[in-house]
Write an enzyme that holds these catalytic residues in place. Structure first.
Site, short mmCIF file in Angstrom:
data_model
loop_
_atom_site.label_atom_id
_atom_site.label_comp_id
_atom_site.label_asym_id
_atom_site.label_seq_id
_atom_site.Cartn_x
_atom_site.Cartn_y
_atom_site.Cartn_z
N LEU A 30 36.45 2.74 -0.30
CA LEU A 30 36.53 4.18 -0.04
C LEU A 30 37.99 4.58 0.09
O LEU A 30 38.62 4.31 1.11
CB LEU A 30 35.79 4.52 1.27
CG LEU A 30 34.27 4.47 1.22
CD1 LEU A 30 33.70 4.30 2.63
CD2 LEU A 30 33.73 5.74 0.59
N THR A 31 38.53 5.20 -0.94
CA THR A 31 39.90 5.68 -0.85
C THR A 31 39.98 6.77 0.20
O THR A 31 39.23 7.74 0.15
CB THR A 31 40.38 6.21 -2.21
OG1 THR A 31 40.35 5.14 -3.15
CG2 THR A 31 41.79 6.75 -2.11
N GLN A 125 39.70 -4.87 -2.74
CA GLN A 125 39.48 -4.30 -4.07
C GLN A 125 40.85 -4.03 -4.71
O GLN A 125 41.60 -3.18 -4.25
CB GLN A 125 38.69 -3.00 -4.03
CG GLN A 125 38.32 -2.53 -5.44
CD GLN A 125 37.77 -1.12 -5.48
OE1 GLN A 125 38.50 -0.17 -5.28
NE2 GLN A 125 36.47 -1.00 -5.75
N HIS A 203 38.46 -4.17 -9.48
CA HIS A 203 37.99 -2.82 -9.74
C HIS A 203 37.97 -2.59 -11.26
O HIS A 203 39.01 -2.41 -11.89
CB HIS A 203 38.92 -1.82 -9.06
CG HIS A 203 38.37 -0.43 -8.95
ND1 HIS A 203 37.23 -0.02 -9.59
CD2 HIS A 203 38.81 0.67 -8.27
CE1 HIS A 203 36.98 1.25 -9.30
NE2 HIS A 203 37.93 1.69 -8.51
N TYR A 208 39.45 3.52 -14.38
CA TYR A 208 40.76 2.93 -14.17
C TYR A 208 41.00 1.84 -15.24
O TYR A 208 40.24 1.71 -16.18
CB TYR A 208 40.89 2.44 -12.74
CG TYR A 208 40.75 3.59 -11.76
CD1 TYR A 208 41.70 4.62 -11.72
CD2 TYR A 208 39.64 3.70 -10.93
CE1 TYR A 208 41.56 5.70 -10.87
CE2 TYR A 208 39.49 4.79 -10.07
CZ TYR A 208 40.45 5.78 -10.04
OH TYR A 208 40.30 6.87 -9.21
N GLY A 332 25.31 3.42 -4.88
CA GLY A 332 25.11 4.70 -5.52
C GLY A 332 23.93 5.47 -4.97
O GLY A 332 22.83 5.45 -5.53
N GLY A 354 28.87 4.05 0.55
CA GLY A 354 30.21 4.61 0.67
C GLY A 354 30.25 5.73 1.68
O GLY A 354 30.63 5.55 2.83
#
Length: 407
Positions: A30-31, A125, A203, A208, A332, A354
């Site tokens: 989780l950024t 990650q 990741h 990305y 998800g 998340g």
């Protein structure tokens, strides 16, 4: 929270590769953009992870940048993130943490000590932004490197809110020798071991760098790194092997998002199925600690040019049967009930959450004790209180969410 579904499968200990976890309620990357004032993990982040480690079975860190090519804003600018007209209005990750120097390694070591002290396990990650960086970002400039991608194809969209004019994505420089970028992941894996993580998650999702190599829309190379399934898969497999050389297969995982959408990713369904069936089969031959398949999520499917980008399909059904030597995990928008049913049916071994971990620091304990999981997320401060200048300011929407009351 009441349910007639047996939730006990979520709370059975299990083995994920070489790591034993106490339950199957896992915390995904989780950024959160709290590595202020630099991209070094700080004491506030230690508290954030410690809170959640009190009940999580496994914690995967927020995405950790493998090099200085990133988004961090060096000057103070107010940044706001929210859901707007169905499209995710992003900050483009200023103040994300890295793992390329000793100060960062030391910061992560403090976080891992806290996670382990609370009884949980941690995977790092590791993350390269690829084409979705910006050449005017201060750290991108400081790196002395251009914005790299597998091909000179720009992603649509992007809102770099910390840059004048809020520019979008740019056309990247095609990397001449991808092996140079593989080396960055290997060094990040070495640094993650020094920082005390229990393993590394590569990741390879959400548009990305590795995902960019996989997708024929962002990779039109005609050399050994593009074109065929084998060539488009090569970069991801090379990265995995480099990380395995440091950690061994039992402590390496990978995250995939076959549905695409995020960062302007997605191939036609037939090509998506063909690509990921090949890539997952090759990954599974390695016998990784785990493969996590990210299901479709509207939150990760922004509207681009008036429509959503993702290629919706049931990723667990489409690819799960290919995972034989590795541990299959998913995430998800699962409900606890659905997750328990998936585990009981043998579809997956565990489930990552998340956003539920954002506003419920005791999520696993809440689920186990039938407590509500209905605390709303403070979307205004989800990716940092960028108008705040102190760590106390950054607590808002980060470490100030309530714990449930227990007997």
């Amino acid at each position: 929270m009441t349910s007639n579904i047996d939730l006990s499968p979520l709370f059975q200990p299990t083995q994920i590769g070489a790591v034993t976890v106490r339950n199957r309620v896992l915390m995904s990357a989780l950024t959160r953009n709290r590595a202020l004032p630099t991209n070094v993990p700080n004491d506030l982040m230690v508290e954030y992870y410690r809170q959640r480690a009190e009940s999580a079975g496994l914690i995967v860190s927020e995405g950790i940048l493998v090099c200085q090519q990133g988004y961090r804003a060096r000057r103070h600018i107010c940044i706001y993130s929210w859901m707007l007209s169905g499209a995710f209005s992003r900050t483009e990750w200023p103040h994300a943490p890295g793992i390329w120097n000793q100060e960062q390694i030391h910061g992560w070591k403090k976080i891992n000590d806290a996670i382990h002290g609370a009884g949980s396990k941690s995977f790092a990650q590791i993350w390269h932004l690829g084409r979705v960086s910006h050449p005017d970002a201060p750290d991108q400039i400081a790196s002395g490197q251009p914005v790299y991608g597998p091909s000179a194809i720009a992603a649509r969209g992007g809102r770099f809110r910390f840059l004048p004019g809020i520019p979008g994505y740019v056309t990247p420089t095609e990397i001449d020798d991808p092996v140079k970028l593989v080396a960055l992941y290997k060094q990040a894996a070495i640094n993650a071991k020094e920082a005390g993580f229990d393993g590394v998650e590569v990741h390879a999702a959400n548009g990305y760098l590795i995902h960019e190599f996989l997708d024929s829309g962002s990779n039109i190379r005609t050399d050994e790194w593009g074109g065929s399934l084998e060539n488009r898969s090569r970069f991801g497999l090379e990265v995995l092997q480099a990380v395995i050389d440091i950690w061994g297969t039992g402590r390496v995982g990978i995250k995939l998002s076959p549905s695409g959408g995020y960062n302007d990713m997605g191939m036609p369904l037939e090509e998506t199925l063909e690509t990921y069936k090949y890539f997952i089969t090759e990954i599974d031959r390695l016998g990784l600690a785990y493969i996590v398949l990210q299901r479709y999520s509207e939150f990760l499917d922004p509207i681009i040019d008036g429509k959503r980008r993702a290629i919706k399909h049931d990723v667990v059904h489409a690819y799960g049967h290919l995972v034989k030597k590795s541990t299959l995990l998913s995430n998800g928008d699962f409900t606890p009930e659905e997750a328990a049913e998936y585990i009981a049916a043998g579809k997956v071994v565990g489930v990552f959450w998340g956003h539920l971990w954002v506003s419920h620091p005791d999520l696993a304990k809440r689920i186990q004790n039938g407590k509500p999981i209905d605390t709303p997320i403070d979307m205004h401060n989800l990716y940092g209180n960028a108008c705040g200048t102190t760590l106390d300011d950054q607590r808002v929407g980060y470490t100030d969410y309530p714990f449930a009351e227990y007997p």
